[in-house]
Motif scaffolding. Structure first.
Motif, PDB file in Angstrom:
ATOM      1  N   GLU A 256      -5.890 -11.612  11.464  1.00 43.29           N
ATOM      2  CA  GLU A 256      -5.682 -11.184  10.089  1.00 43.29           C
ATOM      3  C   GLU A 256      -5.770  -9.666   9.956  1.00 43.29           C
ATOM      4  O   GLU A 256      -4.989  -9.055   9.226  1.00 43.29           O
ATOM      5  CB  GLU A 256      -6.716 -11.848   9.172  1.00 43.29           C
ATOM      6  CG  GLU A 256      -6.503 -13.344   8.968  1.00 43.29           C
ATOM      7  CD  GLU A 256      -5.180 -13.653   8.295  1.00 43.29           C
ATOM      8  OE1 GLU A 256      -4.742 -12.832   7.468  1.00 43.29           O
ATOM      9  OE2 GLU A 256      -4.584 -14.704   8.612  1.00 43.29           O
ATOM     10  N   GLN A 257      -6.734  -9.071  10.672  1.00 42.01           N
ATOM     11  CA  GLN A 257      -6.866  -7.615  10.633  1.00 42.01           C
ATOM     12  C   GLN A 257      -5.607  -6.944  11.184  1.00 42.01           C
ATOM     13  O   GLN A 257      -5.072  -6.007  10.587  1.00 42.01           O
ATOM     14  CB  GLN A 257      -8.084  -7.177  11.457  1.00 42.01           C
ATOM     15  CG  GLN A 257      -9.425  -7.489  10.805  1.00 42.01           C
ATOM     16  CD  GLN A 257      -9.664  -6.622   9.577  1.00 42.01           C
ATOM     17  OE1 GLN A 257      -9.663  -7.121   8.452  1.00 42.01           O
ATOM     18  NE2 GLN A 257      -9.856  -5.346   9.763  1.00 42.01           N
ATOM     19  N   GLN A 260      -2.770  -7.403   8.742  1.00 44.07           N
ATOM     20  CA  GLN A 260      -2.880  -6.520   7.581  1.00 44.07           C
ATOM     21  C   GLN A 260      -2.486  -5.089   7.934  1.00 44.07           C
ATOM     22  O   GLN A 260      -1.807  -4.410   7.148  1.00 44.07           O
ATOM     23  CB  GLN A 260      -4.314  -6.557   7.049  1.00 44.07           C
ATOM     24  CG  GLN A 260      -4.687  -7.861   6.355  1.00 44.07           C
ATOM     25  CD  GLN A 260      -6.118  -7.867   5.866  1.00 44.07           C
ATOM     26  OE1 GLN A 260      -6.788  -6.840   5.884  1.00 44.07           O
ATOM     27  NE2 GLN A 260      -6.609  -9.019   5.428  1.00 44.07           N
ATOM     28  N   GLU A 261      -2.895  -4.636   9.112  1.00 45.16           N
ATOM     29  CA  GLU A 261      -2.516  -3.279   9.527  1.00 45.16           C
ATOM     30  C   GLU A 261      -1.000  -3.156   9.684  1.00 45.16           C
ATOM     31  O   GLU A 261      -0.389  -2.187   9.215  1.00 45.16           O
ATOM     32  CB  GLU A 261      -3.213  -2.933  10.841  1.00 45.16           C
ATOM     33  CG  GLU A 261      -4.730  -2.760  10.712  1.00 45.16           C
ATOM     34  CD  GLU A 261      -5.378  -2.479  12.053  1.00 45.16           C
ATOM     35  OE1 GLU A 261      -4.641  -2.354  13.058  1.00 45.16           O
ATOM     36  OE2 GLU A 261      -6.621  -2.379  12.101  1.00 45.16           O
ATOM     37  N   MET A 263       1.310  -5.052   8.317  1.00 48.07           N
ATOM     38  CA  MET A 263       1.976  -5.181   7.023  1.00 48.07           C
ATOM     39  C   MET A 263       1.781  -3.926   6.185  1.00 48.07           C
ATOM     40  O   MET A 263       2.676  -3.529   5.418  1.00 48.07           O
ATOM     41  CB  MET A 263       1.432  -6.403   6.283  1.00 48.07           C
ATOM     42  CG  MET A 263       1.782  -7.736   6.947  1.00 48.07           C
ATOM     43  SD  MET A 263       3.559  -7.992   7.131  1.00 48.07           S
ATOM     44  CE  MET A 263       4.024  -8.239   5.430  1.00 48.07           C
ATOM     45  N   GLY A 264       0.616  -3.283   6.322  1.00 45.41           N
ATOM     46  CA  GLY A 264       0.405  -2.012   5.618  1.00 45.41           C
ATOM     47  C   GLY A 264       1.389  -0.955   6.085  1.00 45.41           C
ATOM     48  O   GLY A 264       1.979  -0.224   5.274  1.00 45.41           O
ATOM     49  N   ALA A 285       4.055  -7.362  13.273  1.00 43.44           N
ATOM     50  CA  ALA A 285       3.463  -8.427  12.447  1.00 43.44           C
ATOM     51  C   ALA A 285       3.930  -9.794  12.936  1.00 43.44           C
ATOM     52  O   ALA A 285       3.141 -10.745  12.984  1.00 43.44           O
ATOM     53  CB  ALA A 285       3.847  -8.222  10.987  1.00 43.44           C
ATOM     54  N   SER A 292       3.923 -16.768   9.919  1.00 43.02           N
ATOM     55  CA  SER A 292       3.312 -16.380   8.647  1.00 43.02           C
ATOM     56  C   SER A 292       4.361 -16.312   7.542  1.00 43.02           C
ATOM     57  O   SER A 292       5.435 -15.730   7.705  1.00 43.02           O
ATOM     58  CB  SER A 292       2.619 -15.021   8.794  1.00 43.02           C
ATOM     59  OG  SER A 292       2.240 -14.516   7.539  1.00 43.02           O
TER      60      SER A 292
END
Length: 489
Positions: A256-257, A260-261, A263-264, A285, A292
């Motif tokens: 998840e981390q 998130q990175e 996707m950021g 991702a 996902s």
């Protein structure tokens, strides 16, 4: 304590016949004891027995005139004999079953339950020693029955011990777990789970310690270090539930981390219209979590953004081409835009205009590139009509304005004669089509409209000569054409 073995247990199917035999054997003993009691009671009629004989007292007998005292041996009543026989038979049945139990190491794997069996058997021994035969028989029967139930429930006990051992392993109690698995092996030698359990028990405490360290690191958000501890624990005991679930959880958090990175980075690049960087972030991702839904939606969003950007670039080029009156290029750009989005506003809005201007531009360029075609009256009339239409266009632009002026000037000049000089040998008859027969001459000057003329020379005994005369539109130089019949036939 009474065990309830499962109906489908393999051990029950093998022990059930034994229980049936023991029951039949007990019934047989009781019947025989009863028959023996009745038989003994009828062997000596009650009238022949003196009170002393019934009470087992001493008797006096005269032998050779002497009084001889006979001490009768104490003889138990027939009822006691029968009861004793029953007790001894139940004892034998118990001893047989006890031997069977020991051969199956029942005292190891059923130690607690076996205690009740031994208590019943001990009571039987005490009752037998005190000649309480019915109580002894009942005690031995109870011991036998309890042991039969224990042996019948061996498989269930094995399963219980395996569960107990697994629970102890999860708690890190390696010594107790090893004891539980050892009892399983006593009941079922070679049991695979028990053998594995003994090996796992040797490292149980280490595994639990690693799991605790990993959990502390997890709480401190030291994900990578926590994962390392969980992996060590799983490497030592791949069946440890806490280690397995902990590794799954930390992997999920790390995933998840990372997601998130990535996707950021993706949305940052997308906002800056840096689609190349956005594609790289999206690829990262997808690598982290291919299935996902968020990644899939981001892919669709990127595709829409790229499509919109591509259409925008095409529309900008379209605007530029239209401003420069590059109508062929503008038409091609409209087709590209509509192929990407049939409802693209600018393309739909300007499609008809661009097509009309493209056709007008092509027709004007064709006339201006071949001006001598206007020599033909029909072509000239079409040019006049085209010029009139071009003059109705609003905001014509510099290109169309120039084309209008050029065509208007061309049409004026096409109606202005041009001097042409012809040279011959004064022996050949010269004919200019659309003009007439000029006869023989050495030099002649004509005034002709711009265009193409066919000039023919004829002379008796010589081959005819045919030439094309092009009269330019207001050429500063004087066109000269020499025509002579010089090849004899």
């Amino acid at each position: 304590m009474k065990l309830q073995p499962p109906d489908t247990s393999p051990e029950q199917s093998s022990a059930s016949p034994l229980r049936s035999v023991l029951v039949l054997f007990a019934v047989f003993i009781v019947i025989n004891g009863t028959l023996l009691f009745f038989w003994l009671s009828h062997m000596q009629p009650e009238d022949d027995l003196t009170p002393s004989s019934r009470n087992n007292t001493k008797e006096v007998e005269q032998v050779d005139g002497r009084e001889k005292i006979l001490i009768a041996e104490t003889v138990p009543p027939a009822e006691d004999v029968a009861k004793r026989s029953v007790a001894e038979n139940t004892l034998q049945a118990w001893l047989h079953m006890q031997a069977k139990g020991k051969s199956m190491s029942v005292e190891v794997w059923a130690d607690k339950e076996y205690t009740f069996v031994l208590e019943a058997a001990t009571k039987g021994e005490m009752d037998l020693a005190e000649k309480r035969f019915p109580e002894a028989a009942l005690a031995y029967e109870k011991a036998t029955s309890l042991l039969v139930e224990i042996l019948d429930g061996k498989q269930l006990k094995v399963e219980q011990l395996l569960l107990e051992g697994e629970g102890l392993l999860q708690e890190g109690k390696g010594k107790d777990a090893k004891d539980a698995f050892s009892r399983v092996l006593a009941a079922a030698p070679g049991n695979k789970k028990a053998l594995e359990g003994v090996e796992r028990a040797a490292v149980a405490e280490t595994v639990v310690d690693l799991v605790r360290q990993a959990e502390l690191l997890f709480l401190e958000k030291a994900w990578v270090e926590a994962k390392g501890k969980f992996r060590q624990a799983v490497a030592l005991d791949s069946h440890n539930i806490q280690a397995q679930s902990g590794l799954v959880n930390v992997d999920r958090v790390i995933e998840e981390q990372s997601l998130q990175e990535a996707m950021g980075d993706f949305f940052g690049a997308l906002g800056n219209h840096d689609y190349g960087k956005a594609e790289k972030a999206l690829a990262a991702a997808r690598k982290v979590k291919p299935g996902s839904e968020a990644v899939q939606n981001a892919g669709l969003q990127l595709a829409r953004a790229q499509k919109a950007a591509r259409i925008q670039r095409l529309e900008q080029r379209l605007q530029s081409a239209m401003a420069q009156e590059q109508w062929q290029q503008a038409s091609e750009l409209i087709q590209k835009i509509l192929s990407a989005d049939k409802r693209a506003g600018i393309a739909v809005q300007h499609q008809d205009k661009v097509e009309r201007r493209k056709q007008l531009d092509q027709r004007l360029e064709k006339i201006l590139s071949m001006p001598l075609r206007l020599q033909d009256d029909k072509a000239f009339a079409e040019a006049v009509s085209l010029l009139n239409y071009a003059q109705t266009i609003e905001d014509p632009g510099p290109r169309l304005t120039g084309q209008q002026q050029a065509l208007d000037s061309l049409m004026i000049r096409m109606r202005q004669r041009v001097r042409v000089h012809l040279v011959s040998d004064n022996l050949s008859d010269i004919i200019v089509y659309k003009v007439g027969n000029l006869g023989r001459f050495r030099e002649k000057e004509l005034q002709l409209y711009p265009g193409t003329y066919t000039v023919v020379g004829r002379r008796a005994g010589y081959r005819d000569v045919r030439k094309q005369l092009s009269v330019p539109v207001q050429d500063s130089s004087l066109p000269v054409l020499a025509i002579r019949c010089e090849e004899p036939i």
